[in-house]
Design an enzyme around this catalytic site. Structure first.
Site, PDB file in Angstrom:
ATOM      1  N   ILE A  19       4.386 -61.674  18.032  1.00 13.97           N
ATOM      2  CA  ILE A  19       3.960 -61.616  19.437  1.00 13.97           C
ATOM      3  C   ILE A  19       3.607 -60.163  19.801  1.00 13.97           C
ATOM      4  CG2 ILE A  19       4.730 -61.924  21.830  1.00 13.97           C
ATOM      5  CD1 ILE A  19       6.350 -64.379  20.869  1.00 13.97           C
ATOM      6  N   ASP A  63      15.334 -47.633  16.528  1.00 15.86           N
ATOM      7  CA  ASP A  63      16.232 -48.722  16.898  1.00 15.86           C
ATOM      8  C   ASP A  63      16.474 -48.595  18.401  1.00 15.86           C
ATOM      9  OD1 ASP A  63      18.294 -50.430  17.472  1.00 15.86           O
ATOM     10  OD2 ASP A  63      19.531 -49.858  15.741  1.00 15.86           O
ATOM     11  N   ASN A  89       9.130 -56.036  24.429  1.00 16.75           N
ATOM     12  CA  ASN A  89       8.930 -57.283  23.675  1.00 16.75           C
ATOM     13  C   ASN A  89       9.956 -57.466  22.563  1.00 16.75           C
ATOM     14  OD1 ASN A  89       7.284 -59.528  22.309  1.00 16.75           O
ATOM     15  ND2 ASN A  89       7.265 -57.913  20.762  1.00 16.75           N
ATOM     16  N   TYR A 153      21.981 -65.061  23.948  1.00 15.91           N
ATOM     17  CA  TYR A 153      20.561 -64.665  24.084  1.00 15.91           C
ATOM     18  C   TYR A 153      20.036 -65.137  25.439  1.00 15.91           C
ATOM     19  CZ  TYR A 153      15.490 -65.284  22.890  1.00 15.91           C
ATOM     20  OH  TYR A 153      14.115 -65.289  22.860  1.00 15.91           O
ATOM     21  N   LYS A 157      18.442 -62.956  28.400  1.00 20.10           N
ATOM     22  CA  LYS A 157      17.070 -63.160  28.907  1.00 20.10           C
ATOM     23  C   LYS A 157      17.089 -63.491  30.403  1.00 20.10           C
ATOM     24  CE  LYS A 157      14.517 -62.654  25.090  1.00 20.10           C
ATOM     25  NZ  LYS A 157      13.565 -61.549  24.915  1.00 20.10           N
TER      26      LYS A 157
HETATM   27  N1  LIG Z   1       8.989 -66.899  18.969  1.00 22.41           N
HETATM   28  C1  LIG Z   1       9.470 -67.603  19.983  1.00 22.41           C
HETATM   29  O1  LIG Z   1       9.560 -68.845  19.931  1.00 22.41           O
HETATM   30  C2  LIG Z   1       9.919 -66.914  21.242  1.00 22.41           C
HETATM   31  C3  LIG Z   1      10.206 -67.707  22.354  1.00 22.41           C
HETATM   32  C4  LIG Z   1      10.628 -67.099  23.535  1.00 22.41           C
HETATM   33  C5  LIG Z   1      10.731 -65.712  23.609  1.00 22.41           C
HETATM   34  N2  LIG Z   1      10.451 -64.968  22.510  1.00 22.41           N
HETATM   35  C6  LIG Z   1      10.597 -63.524  22.639  1.00 22.41           C
HETATM   36  O2  LIG Z   1       9.400 -62.883  22.245  1.00 22.41           O
HETATM   37  C7  LIG Z   1       9.692 -61.580  21.714  1.00 22.41           C
HETATM   38  C8  LIG Z   1       9.008 -61.399  20.372  1.00 22.41           C
HETATM   39  O3  LIG Z   1       9.531 -62.386  19.486  1.00 22.41           O
HETATM   40  P1  LIG Z   1       8.838 -62.809  18.117  1.00 22.41           P
HETATM   41  O4  LIG Z   1       8.984 -64.277  17.997  1.00 22.41           O
HETATM   42  O5  LIG Z   1       7.483 -62.181  17.980  1.00 22.41           O
HETATM   43  O6  LIG Z   1       9.867 -62.165  17.107  1.00 22.41           O
HETATM   44  P2  LIG Z   1       9.638 -61.306  15.793  1.00 22.41           P
HETATM   45  O7  LIG Z   1      10.923 -61.387  15.047  1.00 22.41           O
HETATM   46  O8  LIG Z   1       8.364 -61.721  15.116  1.00 22.41           O
HETATM   47  O9  LIG Z   1       9.444 -59.835  16.387  1.00 22.41           O
HETATM   48  C9  LIG Z   1      10.468 -59.087  16.958  1.00 22.41           C
HETATM   49  C10 LIG Z   1      10.307 -57.650  16.512  1.00 22.41           C
HETATM   50  O10 LIG Z   1      11.316 -56.869  17.144  1.00 22.41           O
HETATM   51  C11 LIG Z   1      11.776 -55.908  16.204  1.00 22.41           C
HETATM   52  N3  LIG Z   1      13.132 -55.441  16.533  1.00 22.41           N
HETATM   53  C12 LIG Z   1      14.282 -56.152  16.408  1.00 22.41           C
HETATM   54  N4  LIG Z   1      15.331 -55.391  16.740  1.00 22.41           N
HETATM   55  C13 LIG Z   1      14.844 -54.171  17.083  1.00 22.41           C
HETATM   56  C14 LIG Z   1      15.445 -52.942  17.495  1.00 22.41           C
HETATM   57  N5  LIG Z   1      16.779 -52.822  17.614  1.00 22.41           N
HETATM   58  N6  LIG Z   1      14.647 -51.894  17.759  1.00 22.41           N
HETATM   59  C15 LIG Z   1      13.291 -51.992  17.613  1.00 22.41           C
HETATM   60  N7  LIG Z   1      12.681 -53.123  17.228  1.00 22.41           N
HETATM   61  C16 LIG Z   1      13.434 -54.198  16.953  1.00 22.41           C
HETATM   62  C17 LIG Z   1      11.743 -56.656  14.873  1.00 22.41           C
HETATM   63  O11 LIG Z   1      11.754 -55.780  13.758  1.00 22.41           O
HETATM   64  C18 LIG Z   1      10.470 -57.479  14.997  1.00 22.41           C
HETATM   65  O12 LIG Z   1       9.356 -56.820  14.439  1.00 22.41           O
HETATM   66  C19 LIG Z   1      11.230 -61.486  21.667  1.00 22.41           C
HETATM   67  O13 LIG Z   1      11.707 -60.807  22.797  1.00 22.41           O
HETATM   68  C20 LIG Z   1      11.665 -62.941  21.715  1.00 22.41           C
HETATM   69  O14 LIG Z   1      12.946 -63.087  22.261  1.00 22.41           O
HETATM   70  C21 LIG Z   1      10.039 -65.526  21.327  1.00 22.41           C
END
Ligand SMILES: NC(=O)c1ccc[n+]([C@@H]2O[C@H](COP(=O)([O-])OP(=O)(O)OC[C@H]3O[C@@H](n4cnc5c(N)ncnc54)[C@H](O)[C@@H]3O)[C@@H](O)[C@H]2O)c1
Length: 264
Positions: A19, A63, A89, A153, A157
């Protein structure tokens, strides 16, 4: 990339994720991108892809749960110019029930999904004020609006959605807008373990969605691009679900309640 530019800077956290990458790609049309992630290797790959797409982008590995890293993030991002747009994000869910949750897993979920976003806002607060038209987008979740598992979580959120309103109310006088987006199920690497455990997981999830198509990373990014744009000039403090109708209701429950075949 270290040169100053007339384009405003957008900080996109979790930019190496699916995302985050879609958001960074779309925002690069109007912004210089500070791409932030904890995963150095994935971040390098993402930045290369963004550059191939024509983006002006700098990689900042950090981080977000570590205060010292936030100081370095601020220094490196501000070297690109004023930060006008902050996209919180980065996020991840511990797939645990309340019964399985421990103090440690709770702290981890709150630290990344709530505290890091607010700390990032504080990190760029001055720059967002100075630019006169700052934007904060917090990527929340349908889990922040309804109980769908992942309780710690979800609590984080839900807190993030409330924090979004707090920013909108207190900082509107500086021209800052703050909005949240609540994605539904988006097929990303975050689902890898669950898809391995159950290859039907997306088909099963889709059965609950009124609009029979799951959102994709680009759908979330399109909502971000809209909320950041002047077209959304008077939209602030909202949480926009991009969830194919999941939080609107359930056709199968409506069918049970009405016994009407119109709900399918
Ligand atoms: N995929 C879904 O179904 C979904 C649904 C609702 C909300 N979201 C939200 O969307 C956002 C993106 O999710 P996604 O599905 O693309 O996940 P993803 O795992 O593909 O990406 C998340 C990224 O965050 C990075 N990250 C994690 N911990 C970190 C830290 N401490 N410092 C810096 N970076 C860090 C990871 O390395 C990863 O690249 C998140 O906030 C997630 O909660 C996702």
């Amino acid at each position: 990339m270290t040169d100053q530019t007339t384009k405003p800077v957008a900080v996109v956290t979790g930019a190496a994720g699916d995302i985050g990458m879609a958001i960074a790609t779309q925002l690069s049309e109007t912004h210089v991108i500070a791409a932030v992630d904890i995963d150095r290797t994935a971040l390098e790959g993402a930045v290369e892809e963004l550059e191939n797409h024509g983006a002006r982008v700098a990689a900042i590995q950090c981080d977000l749960t570590q205060p010292a890293d936030l100081v370095r993030l601020s220094q490196e991002a501000l070297r690109l110019g004023e930060v006008a747009t902050l996209i919180n994000n980065a996020g991840a869910a511990a797939a645990l029930s309340l019964h399985q949750m421990t103090a440690e897993t709770l702290s981890r979920d709150l630290a990344l999904n709530l505290e890091a976003a607010l700390n990032c806002f504080k990190t760029f607060e001055k720059s967002l004020i100075v630019c006169g038209a700052g934007n904060v987008i917090n990527i929340a979740s349908v889990n922040g609006l309804s109980v769908l598992g992942h309780p710690s979580y979800s609590a984080a959120k839900a807190g993030l959605i409330q924090a979004t309103r707090s920013i909108a109310v207190e900082y509107g006088k500086y021209g800052i807008r703050a909005n949240a987006i609540a994605p539904g199920t988006v097929k990303t690497q975050a689902w890898k373990a669950r898809q391995e455990a159950n290859p039907q997981v997306f088909a099963e999830a889709l059965a609950w969605y009124p609009f029979k198509s799951l959102p994709e990373p680009d759908d979330i990014a399109a909502a971000v691009s809209f909320l950041v744009s002047p077209a959304a000039r008077c939209i602030t403090g909202v949480c926009l679900p991009v969830d194919s109708g999941l939080t609107a209701g359930s056709p199968s429950l409506a069918r049970t309640f009405t016994q009407s075949a119109d709900f399918d």
